[in-house]
Design an enzyme around this catalytic site. Structure first.
Site, PDB file in Angstrom:
ATOM      1  N   ARG A  35      37.552 -29.172 -13.822  1.00  0.00           N
ATOM      2  CA  ARG A  35      36.635 -28.598 -14.224  1.00  0.00           C
ATOM      3  C   ARG A  35      36.151 -29.943 -15.150  1.00  0.00           C
ATOM      4  O   ARG A  35      35.431 -29.886 -15.983  1.00  0.00           O
ATOM      5  CB  ARG A  35      37.481 -26.957 -15.581  1.00  0.00           C
ATOM      6  CG  ARG A  35      37.285 -26.423 -14.964  1.00  0.00           C
ATOM      7  CD  ARG A  35      37.778 -24.495 -15.199  1.00  0.00           C
ATOM      8  NE  ARG A  35      37.776 -23.609 -14.589  1.00  0.00           N
ATOM      9  CZ  ARG A  35      38.468 -22.548 -14.907  1.00  0.00           C
ATOM     10  NH1 ARG A  35      38.858 -22.656 -16.322  1.00  0.00           N
ATOM     11  NH2 ARG A  35      38.210 -21.852 -14.049  1.00  0.00           N
ATOM     12  N   LYS A 198      37.077  -4.275  -4.131  1.00  0.00           N
ATOM     13  CA  LYS A 198      36.133  -2.843  -5.143  1.00  0.00           C
ATOM     14  C   LYS A 198      35.203  -2.908  -4.822  1.00  0.00           C
ATOM     15  O   LYS A 198      34.598  -3.713  -4.877  1.00  0.00           O
ATOM     16  CB  LYS A 198      36.789  -2.431  -6.053  1.00  0.00           C
ATOM     17  CG  LYS A 198      38.365  -2.004  -6.286  1.00  0.00           C
ATOM     18  CD  LYS A 198      38.317  -1.742  -7.868  1.00  0.00           C
ATOM     19  CE  LYS A 198      39.140  -1.166  -8.273  1.00  0.00           C
ATOM     20  NZ  LYS A 198      39.122  -1.464  -9.997  1.00  0.00           N
ATOM     21  N   GLY A 354      36.027 -16.415  -7.826  1.00  0.00           N
ATOM     22  CA  GLY A 354      37.279 -16.740  -7.369  1.00  0.00           C
ATOM     23  C   GLY A 354      38.045 -16.277  -6.188  1.00  0.00           C
ATOM     24  O   GLY A 354      38.414 -17.493  -6.044  1.00  0.00           O
ATOM     25  N   GLY A 377      32.968 -14.841 -12.666  1.00  0.00           N
ATOM     26  CA  GLY A 377      30.893 -14.263 -13.253  1.00  0.00           C
ATOM     27  C   GLY A 377      30.101 -14.324 -13.757  1.00  0.00           C
ATOM     28  O   GLY A 377      29.445 -13.451 -13.397  1.00  0.00           O
TER      29      GLY A 377
HETATM   30  P1  AMP Z   1      37.627  -9.222  -5.496  1.00  0.00           P
HETATM   31  O1  AMP Z   1      38.493 -10.335  -6.202  1.00  0.00           O
HETATM   32  O2  AMP Z   1      37.171  -8.128  -5.720  1.00  0.00           O
HETATM   33  O3  AMP Z   1      36.840 -10.423  -4.413  1.00  0.00           O
HETATM   34  O4  AMP Z   1      38.268  -8.582  -4.238  1.00  0.00           O
HETATM   35  C1  AMP Z   1      39.760  -9.879  -4.099  1.00  0.00           C
HETATM   36  C2  AMP Z   1      41.481  -8.994  -3.607  1.00  0.00           C
HETATM   37  O5  AMP Z   1      40.917  -8.205  -2.550  1.00  0.00           O
HETATM   38  C3  AMP Z   1      42.034  -9.868  -3.304  1.00  0.00           C
HETATM   39  O6  AMP Z   1      43.047 -10.354  -3.542  1.00  0.00           O
HETATM   40  C4  AMP Z   1      42.387  -9.395  -1.860  1.00  0.00           C
HETATM   41  O7  AMP Z   1      43.923  -9.213  -1.909  1.00  0.00           O
HETATM   42  C5  AMP Z   1      42.513  -8.280  -2.036  1.00  0.00           C
HETATM   43  N1  AMP Z   1      42.040  -6.652  -0.561  1.00  0.00           N
HETATM   44  C6  AMP Z   1      41.069  -7.801   0.092  1.00  0.00           C
HETATM   45  N2  AMP Z   1      40.958  -7.060   1.106  1.00  0.00           N
HETATM   46  C7  AMP Z   1      41.842  -6.224   1.014  1.00  0.00           C
HETATM   47  C8  AMP Z   1      42.307  -4.414   1.751  1.00  0.00           C
HETATM   48  N3  AMP Z   1      41.935  -4.169   3.010  1.00  0.00           N
HETATM   49  N4  AMP Z   1      42.928  -3.718   1.191  1.00  0.00           N
HETATM   50  C9  AMP Z   1      43.113  -4.175  -0.041  1.00  0.00           C
HETATM   51  N5  AMP Z   1      42.810  -5.329  -0.881  1.00  0.00           N
HETATM   52  C10 AMP Z   1      41.876  -6.552  -0.310  1.00  0.00           C
END
Ligand code: AMP
Length: 397
Positions: A35, A198, A354, A377
């Site tokens: 950064r 999610k 991230g 974000g």
């Molecule tokens: P995000 O911060 O929403 O981009 O989510 C990233 C996180 O989603 C990472 O820590 C991954 O380990 C988790 N992730 C990816 N695929 C899966 C899955 N099939 N089940 C549970 N967690 C997951």
């Protein structure tokens, strides 16, 4: 419009909002200076133009008062080395002593202010606090993309005190240029790859992208909300029960807009959320009870690779599986490699958020991507189509 390239900085005191929110170890040594390096082009431009940069930033999450571990003083030696000149340090970001130091600053001299978040007013976007910051300088430059979605005093409110003399630094200019290219001027076919845990975190960005893309690849944990909504068996996979209707609605919108959606066909399932779990490959909608889907399967990876290789614009946000565990990293790794290959073959790719940035770094592919965004974000909100307060504050007259 005035910008960092055409502005005459000679003899000007320049208040620059940078993002020096760097990780420090227990001896207060910087463990990753990305950064700080990202702000150097802007700082150097001001110095070479005969101005005096007065740098301000936050660091960590102090509780509205001085805490040694969050002092920006720890950054001074490394910043001095990178700039090849002494960096003066003001022990408070506002107040008479700081004003005196700023007043005495000569052309070509640099000063860094103490952590803005030692004052609660920073995050509250307090106008009096912003006015005190503004007193220090003649010009305001915002180069902190990571906080551009926050209406804080130093990122947004302070701009109103410089109606004629405010602009973006190179880092923000670059972020905007690359995001706008994808949002407003993409070459087709345009493929968005959305992963992560999610669907609820990605609804707005998916909705906005459905207006623009030709292909939408869905991966990661959010897959199972879609699969369940369609009547598949997902075992113990991650699911958002209250988002099943929404998942179907998004698929319907995609159909109306002629967007081709790629959900995985097969996946790697495990009997435990652990790198030591037993694993096997199954169709994505035939997961036995007690098992959970944690990565894309080989047929899915093959299809996604083809889609990526046939694209001219690629946006990637969020991993395809639990890539932090070696056993479930293949989908994410192969997507990163496919994007690198497509980019080498002439496509434009933008990676943000991230975890996908962490994956790109893990596989040493950063230099093979078109652009890797620095703002998690802020990038997400911009791609959702929102107007970021820190961007608006500079653009509006
Ligand atoms: P995000 O911060 O929403 O981009 O989510 C990233 C996180 O989603 C990472 O820590 C991954 O380990 C988790 N992730 C990816 N695929 C899966 C899955 N099939 N089940 C549970 N967690 C997951």
């Amino acid at each position: 419009m005035k910008n960092i390239d055409n502005y005459d900085f000679i003899g000007k005191k320049v208040l620059v909002r940078v993002d020096f929110n760097v990780p420090l170890d227990e001896n207060y040594h910087i463990t990753d200076d990305t950064r700080i390096r990202a702000a150097l082009p802007t700082i150097k431009k001001i110095l070479e133009g005969g101005g005096s940069p007065i740098l301000m930033s936050h660091l960590g999450r102090p509780k509205d008062a001085y805490e040694k571990k969050f002092s920006l003083k720890h950054v001074v030696p490394h910043l001095s080395a990178l700039l090849g000149r002494e960096v003066k340090f003001a022990a408070d970001c506002i107040g008479p002593e700081t004003e005196k130091m700023a007043g005495d600053l000569k052309s070509g001299e640099v000063m860094l202010l103490e952590n803005l978040r030692f004052h609660a007013e920073e995050k509250k976007g307090d106008e009096d606090f912003a006015a005190q910051l503004a007193k220090l300088a003649d010009v305001y430059v915002n180069d902190a993309f990571g906080t551009a979605h926050r209406a804080h005093a130093s990122t947004t409110i302070v701009a109103k005190f410089f109606p004629e003399d405010k602009m973006f630094g190179y880092l923000i200019e670059n972020e905007l240029k690359n995001m706008d290219k994808v949002l407003h001027n993409p070459e087709h076919p345009f493929t968005a790859i959305m992963g992560g845990a999610k669907v609820s975190d990605k609804i707005l960005i998916i909705e906005n992208l459905l207006e623009r893309v030709d292909n939408l690849v869905i991966g990661g944990g959010m897959v199972y909300t879609f699969v369940k909504a369609r009547g598949g068996k997902i075992g113990n996979s991650l699911v958002e029960e209250d988002k099943l209707d929404l998942a179907l609605r998004l698929l319907n919108i995609a159909k109306e807009k002629n967007v081709k959606v790629y959900l995985p066909v097969d996946n790697v399932i495990a009997d435990d959320f652990s790198n030591d779990a037993n694993t096997k490959v199954t169709p994505v909608d035939e997961i036995p009870d007690g098992w959970m889907g944690l990565d894309a399967g080989p047929d899915t990876i093959k299809t996604v690779r083809e889609v990526i290789m046939n694209s001219k614009t690629i946006l990637w946000n969020g991993p395809m599986g639990v890539f932090e565990m070696e056993k479930f990293a293949e989908g994410t790794k192969q997507v990163a490699l496919a994007i690198a290959d497509a980019t080498a073959a002439g496509a434009f790719s933008l990676v943000g958020g991230g975890d996908s940035v962490a994956a790109v770094n893990k596989y040493n592919l950063k230099d093979k991507m078109g652009y890797v965004s620095t703002g998690g974000g802020a990038m997400m909100e911009y791609m959702e189509g929102k107007e970021l307060p820190g961007i608006k504050a500079i653009r509006e007259s």
